[in-house]
Design an enzyme around this catalytic site. Structure first.
Site, PDB file in Angstrom:
ATOM      1  N   ASP A 166       0.934  -1.239  -0.096  1.00 29.43           N
ATOM      2  CA  ASP A 166       0.080   0.069   0.014  1.00 29.43           C
ATOM      3  C   ASP A 166       0.860   1.394  -0.045  1.00 29.43           C
ATOM      4  O   ASP A 166       0.321   2.353  -0.253  1.00 29.43           O
ATOM      5  CB  ASP A 166      -1.006  -0.067   1.237  1.00 29.43           C
ATOM      6  CG  ASP A 166      -2.153  -0.872   1.012  1.00 29.43           C
ATOM      7  OD1 ASP A 166      -2.671  -1.192  -0.016  1.00 29.43           O
ATOM      8  OD2 ASP A 166      -2.465  -1.533   2.051  1.00 29.43           O
TER       9      ASP A 166
ATOM     10  N   TYR B  14     -10.091  -1.186   1.445  1.00 28.81           N
ATOM     11  CA  TYR B  14      -9.805  -1.162   2.890  1.00 28.81           C
ATOM     12  C   TYR B  14      -9.515  -0.010   3.493  1.00 28.81           C
ATOM     13  O   TYR B  14      -9.114   1.076   3.115  1.00 28.81           O
ATOM     14  CB  TYR B  14      -8.652  -2.245   3.531  1.00 28.81           C
ATOM     15  CG  TYR B  14      -9.109  -3.613   3.937  1.00 28.81           C
ATOM     16  CD1 TYR B  14      -9.654  -3.720   4.942  1.00 28.81           C
ATOM     17  CD2 TYR B  14      -8.943  -4.735   2.760  1.00 28.81           C
ATOM     18  CE1 TYR B  14     -10.060  -5.096   5.447  1.00 28.81           C
ATOM     19  CE2 TYR B  14      -9.698  -5.941   3.156  1.00 28.81           C
ATOM     20  CZ  TYR B  14      -9.906  -6.116   4.552  1.00 28.81           C
ATOM     21  OH  TYR B  14     -10.478  -7.420   4.655  1.00 28.81           O
TER      22      TYR B  14
ATOM     23  N   HIS C 194      -7.079 -13.676   2.986  1.00 23.38           N
ATOM     24  CA  HIS C 194      -6.162 -12.749   2.459  1.00 23.38           C
ATOM     25  C   HIS C 194      -5.274 -12.438   4.210  1.00 23.38           C
ATOM     26  O   HIS C 194      -5.885 -12.753   5.021  1.00 23.38           O
ATOM     27  CB  HIS C 194      -6.469 -11.487   2.036  1.00 23.38           C
ATOM     28  CG  HIS C 194      -7.541 -10.644   2.781  1.00 23.38           C
ATOM     29  ND1 HIS C 194      -8.829 -11.011   2.634  1.00 23.38           N
ATOM     30  CD2 HIS C 194      -7.551  -9.543   3.651  1.00 23.38           C
ATOM     31  CE1 HIS C 194      -9.519 -10.133   3.474  1.00 23.38           C
ATOM     32  NE2 HIS C 194      -8.551  -9.178   4.054  1.00 23.38           N
TER      33      HIS C 194
ATOM     34  N   ASP D 135      12.815   3.507  16.257  1.00 20.26           N
ATOM     35  CA  ASP D 135      14.227   4.030  16.610  1.00 20.26           C
ATOM     36  C   ASP D 135      14.014   4.239  18.156  1.00 20.26           C
ATOM     37  O   ASP D 135      13.971   5.612  18.482  1.00 20.26           O
ATOM     38  CB  ASP D 135      14.764   5.254  15.740  1.00 20.26           C
ATOM     39  CG  ASP D 135      16.196   5.455  16.123  1.00 20.26           C
ATOM     40  OD1 ASP D 135      16.780   4.899  17.064  1.00 20.26           O
ATOM     41  OD2 ASP D 135      16.606   6.433  15.301  1.00 20.26           O
TER      42      ASP D 135
ATOM     43  N   GLU E 181      23.134  -8.947  15.124  1.00 23.33           N
ATOM     44  CA  GLU E 181      21.944  -8.783  14.598  1.00 23.33           C
ATOM     45  C   GLU E 181      21.223 -10.009  14.217  1.00 23.33           C
ATOM     46  O   GLU E 181      20.164 -10.204  14.437  1.00 23.33           O
ATOM     47  CB  GLU E 181      22.185  -8.152  13.306  1.00 23.33           C
ATOM     48  CG  GLU E 181      22.506  -6.705  13.475  1.00 23.33           C
ATOM     49  CD  GLU E 181      22.699  -5.843  12.244  1.00 23.33           C
ATOM     50  OE1 GLU E 181      22.565  -4.596  12.417  1.00 23.33           O
ATOM     51  OE2 GLU E 181      23.043  -6.447  11.250  1.00 23.33           O
TER      52      GLU E 181
ATOM     53  N   GLU F 232      19.811   3.408   5.785  1.00 26.97           N
ATOM     54  CA  GLU F 232      18.839   2.318   5.710  1.00 26.97           C
ATOM     55  C   GLU F 232      17.562   2.940   6.408  1.00 26.97           C
ATOM     56  O   GLU F 232      17.268   2.564   7.545  1.00 26.97           O
ATOM     57  CB  GLU F 232      19.264   1.040   6.532  1.00 26.97           C
ATOM     58  CG  GLU F 232      20.487   0.303   5.817  1.00 26.97           C
ATOM     59  CD  GLU F 232      20.907  -1.004   6.701  1.00 26.97           C
ATOM     60  OE1 GLU F 232      21.622  -1.932   6.150  1.00 26.97           O
ATOM     61  OE2 GLU F 232      20.468  -0.868   7.984  1.00 26.97           O
TER      62      GLU F 232
ATOM     63  N   PHE G 201      19.681  -5.692   5.389  1.00 29.98           N
ATOM     64  CA  PHE G 201      19.925  -4.941   6.638  1.00 29.98           C
ATOM     65  C   PHE G 201      20.490  -5.820   7.571  1.00 29.98           C
ATOM     66  O   PHE G 201      21.309  -5.355   8.695  1.00 29.98           O
ATOM     67  CB  PHE G 201      18.681  -4.398   7.338  1.00 29.98           C
ATOM     68  CG  PHE G 201      17.951  -3.242   6.152  1.00 29.98           C
ATOM     69  CD1 PHE G 201      18.366  -3.197   4.960  1.00 29.98           C
ATOM     70  CD2 PHE G 201      17.048  -2.397   6.892  1.00 29.98           C
ATOM     71  CE1 PHE G 201      18.033  -2.096   4.046  1.00 29.98           C
ATOM     72  CE2 PHE G 201      16.618  -1.351   6.211  1.00 29.98           C
ATOM     73  CZ  PHE G 201      16.926  -1.286   4.742  1.00 29.98           C
TER      74      PHE G 201
ATOM     75  N   ASN H 157      23.162  -8.322   8.805  1.00 31.70           N
ATOM     76  CA  ASN H 157      24.193  -8.989   8.273  1.00 31.70           C
ATOM     77  C   ASN H 157      25.151  -9.082   9.551  1.00 31.70           C
ATOM     78  O   ASN H 157      26.467  -9.009   9.367  1.00 31.70           O
ATOM     79  CB  ASN H 157      25.290  -7.821   7.456  1.00 31.70           C
ATOM     80  CG  ASN H 157      25.180  -6.725   7.695  1.00 31.70           C
ATOM     81  OD1 ASN H 157      24.895  -6.200   9.034  1.00 31.70           O
ATOM     82  ND2 ASN H 157      25.420  -5.714   6.947  1.00 31.70           N
TER      83      ASN H 157
ATOM     84  N   HIS I 158      -6.984 -13.019   7.571  1.00 30.85           N
ATOM     85  CA  HIS I 158      -8.469 -12.738   7.486  1.00 30.85           C
ATOM     86  C   HIS I 158      -9.114 -13.652   6.502  1.00 30.85           C
ATOM     87  O   HIS I 158      -8.871 -13.507   5.213  1.00 30.85           O
ATOM     88  CB  HIS I 158      -8.780 -11.292   7.098  1.00 30.85           C
ATOM     89  CG  HIS I 158     -10.273 -10.683   7.028  1.00 30.85           C
ATOM     90  ND1 HIS I 158     -10.467  -9.729   6.644  1.00 30.85           N
ATOM     91  CD2 HIS I 158     -11.208 -11.393   7.717  1.00 30.85           C
ATOM     92  CE1 HIS I 158     -11.845  -9.465   6.851  1.00 30.85           C
ATOM     93  NE2 HIS I 158     -12.348 -10.645   7.362  1.00 30.85           N
TER      94      HIS I 158
END
Length: 753
Positions: free
Chosen positions: A376, A461, A510, A519, A562, A631, A653, A655, A674
């Site tokens: 979207d 929607y 769906h 952050d 990470e 990023e 992202f 790594n 749904h």
């Protein structure tokens, strides 16, 4: 009449006159207890939050004029631009780098330059492409720089551009021309000549990079109701990849389980009697499936929330303060609501909290439904956040804010009253206790919450986006889905992909998956990630050593890399997962904020899918990475139309960099599967269709900060709980006299469509 009677009547008359005079003198005055109190003042220096402010309409216009005069190429207004033209697709705020902003906010540094990000489609070039420019400084731009290669590692191919409104108009014109080749079939199947049928796009558009081939599903159109529940069984595949509109073609036709090369072939099969036709009547407005028109006259009004002494929050420009909270808010036309510099009691907790993407992935035994994976953001989550209906979408007395955007036109548009802010009484205690032993007392605090809300209508929607701020120092993020389900024409084994919700309507299964960027800066930028889970240990009771106790204990763990902090969707999460500061609270525990996710997502697309990398953020319900300026977002508006070679791949992202004492970002996926049922007609209800997450203080404070709330209630058995001076709840009866004068209802949301 006696003198005594006359004197009595005269006294009564004088008393009546005196009473009337008092009424007239006080009419229109607000009782002293109802006088509006000034909201609390901002903690930030005036204007600091404007570093995050969305562009004004005037700033957008100036950027457009600058680009028109300084690029050296002809630019056509995007509202009428053809694929072979150059145009300005959108203009938005270029959010400054975090380091620059913090130097300004915290270090007394210079205010970062105010800049815009302009997206241009260059179709009238030897190598058509999409280019992004940073334009500044505002309000009077004098420079622009191409940031496309720096952001994406290369040029953005032209076929990745989102479809414009003008392109859809030209596609519909082609479909109408093709429908005229099957007049007898249309009259039989749909009581139509094609002009009362509407199309619904699907996406992505093909199966490999460079494709721009889209299935369009046809529905009966009935004015004043959603057409999404009235499919006629006809779908067409349009190739609109050529830059010459005259070369676009209809490649395939689907009807009731069968495929045809063209509408002409479909007509021939019908005339030959070789086609199984389901003959549909043109729906009537008063009986169409999915009508939202009221079936009963209005009843008595429901409860009304109001503030006896006015709003207890303050809104100035893009800055909100409320009972210790401070928030800068905005709206991206693509990704929707975004908040910055969220502070509580003067301390920054979150630097950025922003919506990233909303995925809707469908299943069906019709081609349009089975190939639909809407991203979207490429359509415009913020752009399609329209005016809110006062008293229904938000409380009647909420504060309503206009939002401006520039997309697919050279003229800024305004969605009036498209974001609301209000204090919400949840009718639930935030905390309470009734003491019935030793001393007798009651203590409690109402759960009053600041809410920032906007609602996006994305084709069928409606997504309700809520950001809530609690007196306990917690932040709550929540999304509800409502609006119309999308549907397919019911045929064959349709119930393998949903439920039948009408005579010929299949409510197709769906999933909705929503992605957020958080952050967190918990007591500073440098944080680590800690998990806590429980286990049982079997020990002998130490007082006799004769019995076994199953004793739960805490398993604490610091995640170092990470890869450890990437938690797959639908896999168990640690019970407690927190961003921790190196600094302790009074009790020698690290000051922390806990992430608590509330979600019941469906299954992620298999990684073997050729388009999975474009939505690879959906692999994880939570992934924590080192924050990097390069990023900024987990996806791109260009991923929708070329998911096979994604412009931004979130999986890259992760790594395995160290995440100990670093500036970290939490990327959170929430969602739900749904499977539509009969009760989704006319609309999907919000009940049970809400997901989100909390950011909760965990040893961040030395005690619950809400103990300082002026809304606290306490009384003991030795006090008169009915005395206003003892119990503020006893003062509420007089507050009923403070009912506000509500502004007249007005709605202008049908403008700018």
């Amino acid at each position: 009449m006696s003198l005594k009677t006359v004197l009595i009547l005269l006294g009564l008359a004088l008393a009546t006159i005196f009473a009337l005079v008092c009424v007239l003198l006080t009419r229109g005055r607000t009782p002293r207890s109802c006088q509006h109190l000034p909201p609390e003042q901002e903690d930030l220096e005036d204007g600091q939050s404007l570093v995050f402010a969305d562009l004004t309409a005037e700033e957008m216009s100036r950027v457009v004029r600058y680009l028109q005069g300084n690029l050296g190429v002809p630019l056509v207004d995007a509202s009428r631009a053809k694929p072979l033209d150059n145009c300005i697709a959108s203009v938005d705020l270029q959010v400054p780098a975090k380091a620059e902003v913090l130097r300004f906010l915290d270090g007394g540094g210079a205010r970062p330059a105010r800049e815009a990000l302009a997206v241009l489609y260059f179709g009238n070039q030897a190598e058509p492409n999409v280019t992004e420019y940073v334009v500044g400084p505002l309000p009077t731009p004098v420079y622009h720089r191409d940031v496309t290669v720096h952001k994406y590692g290369g040029r953005v191919p032209y076929h990745r551009r989102p479809v414009t409104g003008k392109e859809y108009v030209d596609i519909n014109a082609l479909i109408q021309r093709e429908l005229k080749k099957a007049p007898l079939f249309l009259a039989a199947c749909c009581e139509s000549d094609g002009t009362n049928l509407v199309t619904l796009t699907t996406a992505p558009r093909g199966f490999k990079s460079g494709d721009r081939v889209t299935w369009f599903v046809l529905f009966h159109n009935v004015a004043g109701t959603g057409y999404y529940l009235s499919p006629v069984g006809l779908e067409v595949l349009v190739d609109h990849g050529d830059l010459q509109v005259s070369r676009w073609q209809l490649h395939k036709v689907f009807y009731n389980g069968r495929y045809f090369a063209s509408t002409g072939d479909l007509e021939q099969e019908f005339v030959a009697g070789a086609l199984d036709v389901v003959r549909l009547k043109q729906p009537q407005a008063d009986a169409v499936l999915g009508s939202m028109r009221p079936r009963r006259p209005p009843g008595s009004p429901g409860p009304l929330q109001f503030e006896p002494q006015g709003h207890r929050y303050s809104v100035r420009d893009n800055h909100i303060t409320f009972q210790g909270w401070s928030i800068a808010f905005g709206m991206s036309p693509n990704t929707g609501p975004r908040l910055f510099d969220i502070r509580y009691r003067g301390e920054r907790i979150v630097y950025e909290l922003s919506l990233q993407e909303a995925l809707a992935l469908y299943g069906s035994n019709c081609p349009g439904g089975m190939s639909t994976r809407y991203l979207d953001g490429s359509f415009g989550i913020g752009r399609f956040a329209y005016e809110l209906v006062r008293g229904l979408d938000c409380p009647y007395t909420a504060t309503y804010v206009d939002r401006h955007y520039l997309a697919e036109t050279d003229t800024p548009k305004t969605n009036q009253n498209s974001l609301c802010i209000f204090e919400h009484d949840s009718a639930l205690p935030l905390r309470r206790h009734f003491s019935d032993s030793q001393s007798l007392y009651y203590g409690g605090l109402r759960k009053n919450t600041l809410v920032i809300r906007t609602i996006s209508t994305l084709i069928n929607y409606d997504y309700i986006w809520d950001f809530m701020f609690h007196g306990s120092g917690a932040v709550e993020v929540r999304v509800h889905a409502t609006g119309y389900i999308s549907s397919s024409f019911f045929h064959g084994q349709g119930t393998d992909y949903g439920n039948k919700v009408g005579p010929h309507t299949l409510g197709t299964m769906h999933l909705h998956h929503i992605h957020y960027k958080v952050d967190l800066d918990v007591d500073g930028q440098l944080n680590s990630l800690e998990t806590q889970d429980m286990e049982y240990e079997f020990v002998k009771d130490p007082w006799s050593a004769q019995n076994t106790i199953e004793r739960p204990y805490l398993l604490r763990k610091r995640l170092e890399k990470e890869d450890e902090a990437a938690f797959p969707l639908n896999a168990p999460l640690p019970c407690y997962l927190s961003f921790v500061s190196p600094n302790p609270n009074k009790w020698e525990h690290p000051r922390s904020y806990r992430i608590q996710i509330i979600s019941f997502a469906g299954k992620h697309l298999p990684t073997s899918s050729s388009m999975e990398r474009s939505i690879s953020w959906g692999r994880y319900q939570l992934a924590v990475t080192r924050r990097k300026e390069e990023e900024p977002t987990s996806t791109s508006i260009y991923n929708q139309n070329d998911p096979w070679t994604p412009t931004v791949t979130f999986a890259d992202f992760i790594n395995n960099e160290t995440i100990t004492n670093q500036d970290l970002v939490a990327w959170i996926t929430v969602g739900f599967l749904h499977v539509p049922r009969a009760e989704d007609v006319p609309n999907t209800v919000t009940v049970g269709n809400g997901v989100g997450f909390f950011l909760r203080p965990y040893n961040y404070f030395n005690e619950d900060p809400s103990v300082d709330s002026s809304d606290s209630v306490y009384f003991s058995s030795e006090q008169d709980a009915g005395a206003c001076g003892v119990n503020p709840l006893a003062c509420l009866s007089s507050a009923a006299a403070c009912a506000p004068h509500l502004p007249p209802f007005h709605f202008g949301g049908f403008r700018n469509l």
